[in-house]
Each structure stands twice: as C-alpha cells, then as structure tokens.
Scaffold this active site. Structure first.
Site, PDB file in Angstrom:
ATOM      1  N   TYR A   5      -2.186  -1.284  11.246  1.00 20.49           N
ATOM      2  CA  TYR A   5      -2.018  -1.376   9.562  1.00 20.49           C
ATOM      3  C   TYR A   5      -0.924  -1.319   8.879  1.00 20.49           C
ATOM      4  O   TYR A   5      -0.477  -2.523   7.797  1.00 20.49           O
ATOM      5  CB  TYR A   5      -3.928  -1.061   8.988  1.00 20.49           C
ATOM      6  CG  TYR A   5      -3.554  -1.064   7.801  1.00 20.49           C
ATOM      7  CD1 TYR A   5      -4.149  -2.201   6.607  1.00 20.49           C
ATOM      8  CD2 TYR A   5      -3.470   0.163   6.595  1.00 20.49           C
ATOM      9  CE1 TYR A   5      -3.839  -1.951   4.987  1.00 20.49           C
ATOM     10  CE2 TYR A   5      -3.656  -0.074   5.360  1.00 20.49           C
ATOM     11  CZ  TYR A   5      -3.703  -1.008   5.255  1.00 20.49           C
ATOM     12  OH  TYR A   5      -3.263  -0.982   3.354  1.00 20.49           O
ATOM     13  N   LYS A  34       1.756  -3.589   6.165  1.00 26.65           N
ATOM     14  CA  LYS A  34       2.338  -4.050   5.311  1.00 26.65           C
ATOM     15  C   LYS A  34       3.872  -3.127   5.339  1.00 26.65           C
ATOM     16  O   LYS A  34       4.616  -3.704   4.352  1.00 26.65           O
ATOM     17  CB  LYS A  34       2.101  -2.136   4.249  1.00 26.65           C
ATOM     18  CG  LYS A  34       0.137  -2.622   4.671  1.00 26.65           C
ATOM     19  CD  LYS A  34      -0.237  -3.989   3.213  1.00 26.65           C
ATOM     20  CE  LYS A  34      -1.290  -4.055   3.241  1.00 26.65           C
ATOM     21  NZ  LYS A  34      -1.306  -5.473   2.688  1.00 26.65           N
ATOM     22  N   SER A  79       1.045  -1.560   0.214  1.00 30.76           N
ATOM     23  CA  SER A  79      -0.058   0.118   0.317  1.00 30.76           C
ATOM     24  C   SER A  79       0.786   1.067   0.266  1.00 30.76           C
ATOM     25  O   SER A  79       1.514   1.252   0.491  1.00 30.76           O
ATOM     26  CB  SER A  79      -0.616   0.021   1.615  1.00 30.76           C
ATOM     27  OG  SER A  79      -1.239   0.928   1.342  1.00 30.76           O
TER      28      SER A  79
HETATM   29  C1  UD1 Z   1      -7.131   4.786   3.545  1.00 32.79           C
HETATM   30  C2  UD1 Z   1      -5.975   4.055   4.732  1.00 32.79           C
HETATM   31  C3  UD1 Z   1      -4.876   3.667   4.270  1.00 32.79           C
HETATM   32  C4  UD1 Z   1      -5.550   2.518   3.184  1.00 32.79           C
HETATM   33  C5  UD1 Z   1      -6.855   2.806   2.210  1.00 32.79           C
HETATM   34  C6  UD1 Z   1      -6.845   1.721   1.470  1.00 32.79           C
HETATM   35  C7  UD1 Z   1      -6.753   5.826   6.067  1.00 32.79           C
HETATM   36  C8  UD1 Z   1      -5.843   7.369   7.235  1.00 32.79           C
HETATM   37  N1  UD1 Z   1      -5.564   4.941   5.127  1.00 32.79           N
HETATM   38  O1  UD1 Z   1      -6.272   5.835   2.661  1.00 32.79           O
HETATM   39  O2  UD1 Z   1      -4.395   3.486   4.948  1.00 32.79           O
HETATM   40  O3  UD1 Z   1      -4.407   2.052   2.843  1.00 32.79           O
HETATM   41  O4  UD1 Z   1      -8.063   3.456   3.246  1.00 32.79           O
HETATM   42  O5  UD1 Z   1      -8.261   1.724   0.472  1.00 32.79           O
HETATM   43  O6  UD1 Z   1      -7.891   5.588   6.781  1.00 32.79           O
HETATM   44  N2  UD1 Z   1     -12.632  11.151   3.371  1.00 32.79           N
HETATM   45  C9  UD1 Z   1     -13.895  11.771   3.456  1.00 32.79           C
HETATM   46  N3  UD1 Z   1     -15.114  11.267   4.179  1.00 32.79           N
HETATM   47  C10 UD1 Z   1     -15.044  10.229   4.752  1.00 32.79           C
HETATM   48  C11 UD1 Z   1     -14.224   9.370   4.054  1.00 32.79           C
HETATM   49  C12 UD1 Z   1     -13.023   9.768   3.798  1.00 32.79           C
HETATM   50  O7  UD1 Z   1     -13.878  12.908   3.800  1.00 32.79           O
HETATM   51  O8  UD1 Z   1     -15.539  10.096   4.693  1.00 32.79           O
HETATM   52  C13 UD1 Z   1     -11.906  12.042   2.125  1.00 32.79           C
HETATM   53  C14 UD1 Z   1     -10.492  11.003   3.454  1.00 32.79           C
HETATM   54  O9  UD1 Z   1     -10.389  12.013   3.808  1.00 32.79           O
HETATM   55  C15 UD1 Z   1      -9.741  11.842   2.514  1.00 32.79           C
HETATM   56  C16 UD1 Z   1     -10.358  11.215   1.074  1.00 32.79           C
HETATM   57  O10 UD1 Z   1     -11.025  11.005   1.895  1.00 32.79           O
HETATM   58  O11 UD1 Z   1      -9.008  12.647   2.437  1.00 32.79           O
HETATM   59  C17 UD1 Z   1     -10.012   9.590   0.842  1.00 32.79           C
HETATM   60  O12 UD1 Z   1     -10.105   9.039   1.791  1.00 32.79           O
HETATM   61  P1  UD1 Z   1     -10.637   6.798   1.858  1.00 32.79           P
HETATM   62  O13 UD1 Z   1     -11.301   6.681   1.668  1.00 32.79           O
HETATM   63  O14 UD1 Z   1     -10.763   6.832   3.672  1.00 32.79           O
HETATM   64  O15 UD1 Z   1      -9.033   6.107   1.725  1.00 32.79           O
HETATM   65  P2  UD1 Z   1      -7.248   7.390   2.666  1.00 32.79           P
HETATM   66  O16 UD1 Z   1      -7.810   7.565   3.697  1.00 32.79           O
HETATM   67  O17 UD1 Z   1      -6.524   7.508   1.773  1.00 32.79           O
END
Ligand code: UD1
Length: 339
Positions: A148, A152, A124
């Site tokens: 997690y 990795k 990842s």
């Molecule tokens: C997350 C994990 C990462 C993992 C990946 C798997 C965290 C901090 N990181 O990545 O370690 O490998 O998933 O797919 O959890 N967001 C919102 N609202 C929401 C959900 C997300 O605004 O309800 C935003 C987040 O702040 C971020 C973006 O959307 O800016 C993507 O979030 P997400 O899909 O959870 O992925 P990551 O955080 O990048």
C-alpha cells in the site's frame, strides 16, 4: 471549477465533496462503491442542498474514464479512489499495485487528452517510511514498508515525472497524517467494512457496544506513555486542505507541489482513549497487546509548508475529533444503511 472527485463516496472524498460545494465549486463524483455505500450520495445531496452527479465505475477502466471526460465538462480532478488497507496489501500485493497505479494512469491519460491538467492526489505520511525523522518535513526521503505504502511512493514518482515532462500540469500530492472525525451533522463519517484496522473507528465501535474491548498495540515504545503517537487530523480540516490546494495549485509557478496535511501535534493511544471517554461519557475497556508488525513509535507532521503556501491550518482538537466521531457513531451504530 467543475471538479471530478474519484472516490467521492468514500470517507475523505465525501467530506471533501461537501467542502467543495460550500466553496462554490461544482462536483462530479466517480466511485465504484467497492468500499462505499450508495446511500452516502443521498446524504451528500441533503447536506449540500444540490444534486451530485455520480458515475458508478472503477476509474482504472480506461475506456469508461475516457468516455466520462468526453461527456462531462471537467476543470480539475481530486483523486481519492484506491485500496487502502495495509494488511490486505501485504496479502494481495498485485491487487494493490494494479488497482492504485492503473486508476492513476487511466485518469492522467484521459486528463491529458482532454487538456485537464490540474490534479490533487491523496498521498500519505506512510511515504516517510520505517524510520522517519520527526517532525516529518516534505523534503525527507520517501520509502515504504508495505505494498500500500509503495503504491503511494510510486504514484508520487509518476506524478513528479509527468509534471517534469510537461510544465502545463499543476499537480499537488497531499500527504495525510491520521484522518479521523466526521461531519458536524453526524450524517457522514467513516464506515469501515468488517473489523476496523485503524484506532479511532475501533474505539468508536467499542464505545457503542459493537466490540468488547480495544487492544492497545504495545506500551513499551519510547513515547510519552509508551503507546504509539500519531498526528490525528479532523477529516473536515483535511477536506478544507484539499480545497485550499485546488485553489492554490494553479497560481504556483512549479508544476508539482507536495504538502503535509497534519496538525503537528502528537497524541498517544492512551490519550485518544481518554479523549473518547470524555466525548462519549462511556468507558473504553482495553488491554495491552503485543506491538503490531510494521508500526512505528511516533509520527507527526511539520505542517508549516501547507500553513504558509495554502493559507490553511488544522483547527480542530482531539476532543473535537472524538466528539464528532461519537456523534456519527451513535447516530449510525451500524454505519450507512444498505438502501
Ligand atoms: C495506518 C497505516 C497507514 C495508513 C493509515 C490510514 C499501518 C501500519 N499503517 O496508520 O499506512 O496510511 O493507517 O489511516 O497500518 N492501534 C492500537 N489498537 C488498534 C488500532 C491501532 O493500539 O486496534 C494503535 C497503533 O498501534 C498506532 C495508533 O493506534 O500506534 C494508530 O493506528 P492506526 O489508526 O491503525 O493508524 P496508523 O498505523 O498510524
């Protein structure tokens, strides 16, 4: 090749099974169905037009894994099986370290004993840690911010050391950016249990009416519109990257390789919302909420190493990703059926 796919009933594993069969490989799945529904298997068989042998157990069980290798002809392994929820890993670190590391040890031991030394591992972009340089290149130092992520980092280290000790191994660690989307048929896709942690499945559940509104975690980042920026990659492009890695790794001179699988394009949360509204024709209500602990402002790949070495590149746009996610979500509003 006859490829053992651990976690082959899961989100990325199931899409990779389809791509492997399309590329002419034979597939054997091992999955304990702790985070996947058995009904996935029938859909894989319908889409691929052939029976998919499935072993239902946890690969961290070394005896069962050894028994599988003793009774199945296996030429290579793609190892997806693992726990993957960041928040849960903080609450249950021992479960994460034990499960993710033991499953890898169990597979490596059985592979070594049965002279199977081709392995593609699900890593990842989380291994680039809390303050990565952008775009992320494979030579950056690795670290993590949660258990997690550390699993990795640790598994990549284990694989590096195993490959250094015996150069008959051919191992690829694939660092995924943000996998989203679904198979073009709409019959397989991401089916998170409970409230989705990740952005795209949450947005899809708002669009279909399962959730009232999205919380946007922070709008004061130093990004194009203040919201978090990520490199979303279509799961089908990602699946094709695994097939390309499997086809390439054995012809390489070095035993261990690492590749980023991303598009190289950063997309903000607000841009995802707009793209999903276009794809679904539905409004996505949202409110701005505080930043989520542990989030970084921006993450995107330099995918040029994978583009060059694997003769692979991500082809699908954020609009394609949203359209396919929407097709899956609207055909399967409650995910896979239980039976
Ligand atoms: C997350 C994990 C990462 C993992 C990946 C798997 C965290 C901090 N990181 O990545 O370690 O490998 O998933 O797919 O959890 N967001 C919102 N609202 C929401 C959900 C997300 O605004 O309800 C935003 C987040 O702040 C971020 C973006 O959307 O800016 C993507 O979030 P997400 O899909 O959870 O992925 P990551 O955080 O990048």
């Amino acid at each position: 090749m006859r490829v053992l796919v651990s976690g082959g009933a899961g989100y990325i594993g199931s899409h990779t099974v389809i791509r492997l069969v399309e590329a002419g490989h034979d597939v054997v799945v091992v999955d304990d169905f702790s985070n996947a529904k058995p009904t996935v298997v029938g859909r894989l068989e319908a889409l691929s037009g052939r029976p998919i042998p499935v072993h239902a157990f946890d690969v961290s069980d070394a005896d069962k894994t050894e028994h599988l290798f003793a009774h199945e002809q296996i030429d290579a392994v793609i190892h997806f099986a693992g726990f993957k929820a960041v928040g849960e890993s903080v609450a249950k670190p021992l479960d994460y370290y034990q499960n993710n590391l033991d499953s890898t040890f169990s597979l490596l031991r059985a592979m070594g004993r049965h002279d199977v030394r081709t392995l593609v591992f699900s890593s990842s972009a989380t291994v680039y840690g809390a303050e990565p340089q952008l775009p992320m290149t494979e030579d950056l130092p690795t670290s993590a911010t949660n258990p997690y992520g550390w699993t990795k980092v640790m598994i990549e280290q284990v694989l590096t050391d195993v490959a250094a000790a015996d150069d008959r191994w051919r191992i690829a660690a694939l660092r995924y950016f943000n996998p989203v989307g679904a198979h073009a048929s709409g019959d397989i896709g991401e089916d998170p249990s409970g409230i989705p942690n990740n952005l795209m499945p949450f947005v899809a559940q708002v669009a279909v009416g399962r959730r009232e509104k999205l919380s946007v975690f922070g709008d004061d980042y130093d990004t194009v519109d203040g919201t978090g920026v990520r490199d979303y990659i279509h799961v089908d492009d990602l699946a094709a990257g695994h097939v390309a890695a499997l086809d390439t790794v054995n012809s390489r001179s070095q035993p261990m390789s690492v590749w980023n699988l991303g598009t190289g394009q950063g997309v903000s949360v607000l841009q995802v919302i707009k793209a999903f509204e276009r794809a679904s024709g539905r409004p996505i209500p949202y409110e701005v909420a505080p930043r989520r602990a542990g989030d970084i402002a921006a993450s995107y790949a330099d995918p040029s190493k994978a583009n060059a070495d694997l003769d692979w590149r991500a082809t699908k746009t954020i609009d394609d990703m949203c359209a396919d996610t929407w097709r899956w979500q609207s055909k399967n509003p409650n995910g896979y059926p239980d039976a």
